[in-house]
Motif scaffolding. Structure first.
Motif, PDB file in Angstrom:
ATOM      1  N   LEU A  54      41.538  46.190  32.354  1.00 25.01           N
ATOM      2  CA  LEU A  54      41.366  45.128  33.342  1.00 25.01           C
ATOM      3  C   LEU A  54      40.188  45.521  34.212  1.00 25.01           C
ATOM      4  N   VAL A  55      39.145  44.682  34.216  1.00 23.17           N
ATOM      5  CA  VAL A  55      37.932  44.970  34.980  1.00 23.17           C
ATOM      6  C   VAL A  55      37.825  43.977  36.117  1.00 23.17           C
ATOM      7  N   ARG A  56      37.633  44.493  37.304  1.00 30.23           N
ATOM      8  CA  ARG A  56      37.518  43.661  38.491  1.00 30.23           C
ATOM      9  C   ARG A  56      36.495  44.300  39.410  1.00 30.23           C
ATOM     10  N   GLY A  57      35.328  43.657  39.547  1.00 30.77           N
ATOM     11  CA  GLY A  57      34.254  44.284  40.301  1.00 30.77           C
ATOM     12  C   GLY A  57      33.809  45.550  39.603  1.00 30.77           C
ATOM     13  N   THR A  58      33.802  46.655  40.330  1.00 35.09           N
ATOM     14  CA  THR A  58      33.425  47.946  39.740  1.00 35.09           C
ATOM     15  C   THR A  58      34.634  48.753  39.289  1.00 35.09           C
ATOM     16  N   ASP A  59      35.817  48.200  39.468  1.00 38.25           N
ATOM     17  CA  ASP A  59      37.042  48.917  39.106  1.00 38.25           C
ATOM     18  C   ASP A  59      37.483  48.551  37.693  1.00 38.25           C
ATOM     19  N   SER A  60      37.974  49.531  36.967  1.00 38.63           N
ATOM     20  CA  SER A  60      38.494  49.319  35.624  1.00 38.63           C
ATOM     21  C   SER A  60      39.810  50.065  35.482  1.00 38.63           C
ATOM     22  N   THR A  61      40.844  49.369  34.998  1.00 36.09           N
ATOM     23  CA  THR A  61      42.164  49.965  34.822  1.00 36.09           C
ATOM     24  C   THR A  61      42.599  49.805  33.379  1.00 36.09           C
ATOM     25  N   ALA A  62      42.883  50.916  32.724  1.00 34.32           N
ATOM     26  CA  ALA A  62      43.298  50.877  31.327  1.00 34.32           C
ATOM     27  C   ALA A  62      44.760  50.450  31.216  1.00 34.32           C
ATOM     28  N   PHE A  63      45.093  49.853  30.079  1.00 35.61           N
ATOM     29  CA  PHE A  63      46.484  49.504  29.820  1.00 35.61           C
ATOM     30  C   PHE A  63      46.788  49.674  28.337  1.00 35.61           C
ATOM     31  N   ALA A  64      48.069  49.803  28.041  1.00 32.77           N
ATOM     32  CA  ALA A  64      48.539  49.862  26.664  1.00 32.77           C
ATOM     33  C   ALA A  64      49.851  49.091  26.593  1.00 32.77           C
ATOM     34  N   ILE A  65      49.971  48.215  25.608  1.00 30.93           N
ATOM     35  CA  ILE A  65      51.170  47.393  25.445  1.00 30.93           C
ATOM     36  C   ILE A  65      52.163  48.124  24.551  1.00 30.93           C
ATOM     37  N   ASP A  66      53.394  48.256  25.024  1.00 33.73           N
ATOM     38  CA  ASP A  66      54.429  48.943  24.247  1.00 33.73           C
ATOM     39  C   ASP A  66      55.222  47.943  23.413  1.00 33.73           C
ATOM     40  N   ASN A  67      56.378  48.345  22.946  1.00 31.87           N
ATOM     41  CA  ASN A  67      57.172  47.502  22.057  1.00 31.87           C
ATOM     42  C   ASN A  67      57.721  46.245  22.732  1.00 31.87           C
ATOM     43  N   SER A  68      57.653  46.189  24.055  1.00 31.56           N
ATOM     44  CA  SER A  68      58.110  44.983  24.760  1.00 31.56           C
ATOM     45  C   SER A  68      57.153  43.816  24.543  1.00 31.56           C
ATOM     46  N   GLY A  69      55.916  44.114  24.178  1.00 29.37           N
ATOM     47  CA  GLY A  69      54.924  43.066  23.966  1.00 29.37           C
ATOM     48  C   GLY A  69      54.270  42.546  25.221  1.00 29.37           C
ATOM     49  N   ILE A  70      54.502  43.209  26.364  1.00 30.25           N
ATOM     50  CA  ILE A  70      53.956  42.723  27.632  1.00 30.25           C
ATOM     51  C   ILE A  70      53.509  43.897  28.494  1.00 30.25           C
ATOM     52  N   TYR A  71      52.392  43.703  29.178  1.00 26.73           N
ATOM     53  CA  TYR A  71      51.956  44.654  30.195  1.00 26.73           C
ATOM     54  C   TYR A  71      51.705  43.871  31.468  1.00 26.73           C
ATOM     55  N   THR A  72      52.233  44.343  32.583  1.00 26.99           N
ATOM     56  CA  THR A  72      52.144  43.632  33.851  1.00 26.99           C
ATOM     57  C   THR A  72      51.262  44.385  34.839  1.00 26.99           C
ATOM     58  N   PHE A  73      50.260  43.701  35.354  1.00 35.44           N
ATOM     59  CA  PHE A  73      49.476  44.199  36.478  1.00 35.44           C
ATOM     60  C   PHE A  73      50.007  43.543  37.742  1.00 35.44           C
ATOM     61  N   SER A  74      50.604  44.311  38.624  1.00 32.30           N
ATOM     62  CA  SER A  74      51.085  43.800  39.915  1.00 32.30           C
ATOM     63  C   SER A  74      50.025  44.120  40.961  1.00 32.30           C
ATOM     64  N   LEU A  75      49.332  43.092  41.409  1.00 32.70           N
ATOM     65  CA  LEU A  75      48.172  43.302  42.272  1.00 32.70           C
ATOM     66  C   LEU A  75      48.505  43.291  43.750  1.00 32.70           C
ATOM     67  N   GLY A  76      49.734  42.887  44.090  1.00 30.34           N
ATOM     68  CA  GLY A  76      50.106  42.887  45.487  1.00 30.34           C
ATOM     69  C   GLY A  76      49.875  41.549  46.151  1.00 30.34           C
ATOM     70  N   THR A  90      33.507  39.188  44.034  1.00 27.08           N
ATOM     71  CA  THR A  90      33.815  39.892  42.783  1.00 27.08           C
ATOM     72  C   THR A  90      35.323  39.984  42.586  1.00 27.08           C
ATOM     73  N   LEU A  91      36.040  38.927  42.967  1.00 23.45           N
ATOM     74  CA  LEU A  91      37.498  38.923  42.887  1.00 23.45           C
ATOM     75  C   LEU A  91      38.031  38.457  41.536  1.00 23.45           C
ATOM     76  N   ALA A  92      37.185  37.908  40.686  1.00 24.32           N
ATOM     77  CA  ALA A  92      37.633  37.532  39.346  1.00 24.32           C
ATOM     78  C   ALA A  92      37.954  38.789  38.546  1.00 24.32           C
ATOM     79  N   PHE A  93      38.731  38.620  37.484  1.00 23.70           N
ATOM     80  CA  PHE A  93      39.039  39.747  36.610  1.00 23.70           C
ATOM     81  C   PHE A  93      38.769  39.353  35.160  1.00 23.70           C
ATOM     82  N   ARG A  94      38.497  40.356  34.369  1.00 22.61           N
ATOM     83  CA  ARG A  94      38.321  40.179  32.925  1.00 22.61           C
ATOM     84  C   ARG A  94      39.210  41.196  32.220  1.00 22.61           C
ATOM     85  N   ILE A  95      39.901  40.733  31.183  1.00 22.73           N
ATOM     86  CA  ILE A  95      40.731  41.621  30.379  1.00 22.73           C
ATOM     87  C   ILE A  95      40.140  41.685  28.978  1.00 22.73           C
ATOM     88  N   ASP A  96      39.783  42.875  28.554  1.00 25.00           N
ATOM     89  CA  ASP A  96      39.296  43.115  27.198  1.00 25.00           C
ATOM     90  C   ASP A  96      40.313  43.977  26.471  1.00 25.00           C
TER      91      ASP A  96
END
Length: 454
Positions: A54-76, A90-96
């Motif tokens: 998940l890329v947002r501005g200059t920040d990048s956060t890695a993720f990995a999806i497990d057997n549940s089939g879902i990964y949740t980013f809780s942004l607050g 720069t508040l938009a996000f991109r998920i690759d």
């Protein structure tokens, strides 16, 4: 909306579907919710082992999806939403990801919740005519996000936007990941704004908190990603939400060309020019067609006009018939976050009704309405996950209802089909009165853009 001192975080109300997946990137945003006190979350769906960032501005956060089939980013709370009109952010996000994904952006505030499906980056375009509605509190909203550097954007709005006068072009240059956000004055509607760019852009629109229709309690936050003009179309099915009342849901239509005539069940509803909006009551629903391509928004009414006495405004740009899929995987909010009622709204060719299955069991469609060879109806569903499928493509939307709160969304479309295994359906049988537009529905899972040539 009723004002409350606390708010809930829910799981998404919309997931994946069967189609040939092709994209592993989505772009999304959050707009200011009522008082900017909503909690923002991003839900990413994919096969186990899918990794990405998940890329947002200059920040990048890695993720990995497990057997549940879902990964949740809780942004607050609050700070993730766009609030400053007319300023680049720069508040938009991109998920690759390294494998196909689907994603939902949820802005959750008790009594004023909304979410939007996110289109694949492949489905983005360069020319948009915005569709939203009057913003009762805080005005109507729109944002533009660039996916490449050097994106030159021009916006021409029929109403003032943050001090920019109506009908006067606004020019702004954005780099990859940058956005610009605009709001109209309270009580005005920026629908019909034309947004063009030299490169693909992601456009979102809605309202901070609005009544649907104006004067009917209560208000709710609205947001939906917009289709580009090259993905407008000429045939849509309107399947009302549960408990909508005798007027049906509210439908708004906007076109990109002059002299566009709109029909509901074969009856002319009027002619609009480029950027003009036609608003009509859906009544019993049915087939909406147009003489030239349009985009269509379906709006749930405020609780005061809902026969069920529960729910509130919600909004989604609905897919055209050539974007339907033959199998959908859905999910509702669960646990303490669950809505009181959850429903699917469906439209399927009469000849296909016997093939319709909910969680593997045949669906009784005897109570559905038959309009010119199409069956329209709603199905109550339990909280949690499930599947709805048929032999050939059909319309499915999902909605939920609590006191002065609702969600409503398409489940998925060929613009953003998700990560389920591909299907190879036979051609769709065509009801005689309203032929489906566009050949090749038998390979719908492979259809990404109906008209785009560049």
């Amino acid at each position: 909306m009723k004002i409350a001192s606390n708010f809930l975080l829910t799981l998404p109300a919309v997931l994946l579907c069967s189609a040939a997946p092709s994209s592993a990137a989505v772009v999304g945003v959050f707009h200011n919710n009522y008082g900017n006190s909503g909690t923002q979350s991003i839900f990413v769906f994919g096969a186990a082992g899918t990794t990405g960032s998940l890329v947002r501005g200059t920040d990048s956060t890695a993720f990995a999806i497990d057997n549940s089939g879902i990964y949740t980013f809780s942004l607050g709370e609050g700070t993730n939403a766009m609030t400053q009109g007319g300023e680049i952010n720069t508040l938009a996000f991109r998920i690759d990801a390294n494998s196909p994904i689907s994603a939902i952006a949820l802005n959750r505030e008790r009594y004023t919740t909304d979410q939007t499906n996110l289109l694949d980056v492949e489905a983005l375009g360069r020319d948009h005519v915005v569709l939203t509605t009057t913003g009762t509190f805080g005005g109507s909203q729109m944002s533009v996000t660039a996916v490449e550097d050097g994106t030159e954007v021009q916006i021409t709005s029929p109403v003032d936007l943050n001090g920019n006068p109506a009908n006067t072009p606004i020019n702004v240059t954005l780099n990859k990941g940058e956005s610009v956000f605009y709001t109209s004055n309270s009580g005005s509607d920026l629908s019909g704004a034309r947004v063009t760019a030299n490169k693909d852009i992601a456009v979102f629109a809605g309202a901070e908190c609005t009544n649907v229709p104006v004067g009917v309690s209560a208000c709710d936050h609205l947001i939906s990603q917009q289709y580009s003009v090259d993905n407008f179309d000429t045939e849509f099915l309107i399947s009302n939400s549960y408990g909508n009342g005798e007027l049906g849901d509210l439908v708004r239509v906007v076109g990109a060309t002059d002299n566009t005539e709109v029909f509901l069940n074969g009856v002319s509803q009027g002619t609009i020019n480029a950027g003009q909006v036609l608003t009509l009551d859906a009544g019993d629903g049915g087939v909406l067609t147009s003489s030239q391509p349009v985009t269509v928004g379906q709006f749930m009414r405020g609780q005061e006009q809902r026969q069920a006495g529960i729910g509130d405004p919600a909004y989604e740009i609905i897919p055209s018939t050539d974007q339907f899929l033959s199998s959908y995987f859905y999910a509702t909010p669960v646990g303490a976050d669950a809505f009181t009622l959850n429903y699917l709204s469906l439209a399927i060719a009469e000849s296909e009704a016997s093939s319709l299955k909910l969680n593997g069991s045949s669906v009784d469609t005897s109570a559905f309405s038959n309009i010119s060879g199409w069956l329209f109806g709603t199905l109550a569903i339990n909280t949690g996950i499930g599947t709805i499928e048929a032999a050939n493509p059909f319309l499915a939307t999902i909605s939920g209802y609590s006191d002065y709160d609702s969600y409503f969304s398409t489940i998925a479309t060929a613009f953003s089909p998700g990560v389920s295994p591909p299907v190879d359906p036979a051609p769709v049988p065509v009801p005689a009165a309203f032929p489906l537009l566009g050949a090749g529905l038998g390979i719908l899972g492979l259809l990404r853009r109906k008209r785009r040539s560049a």
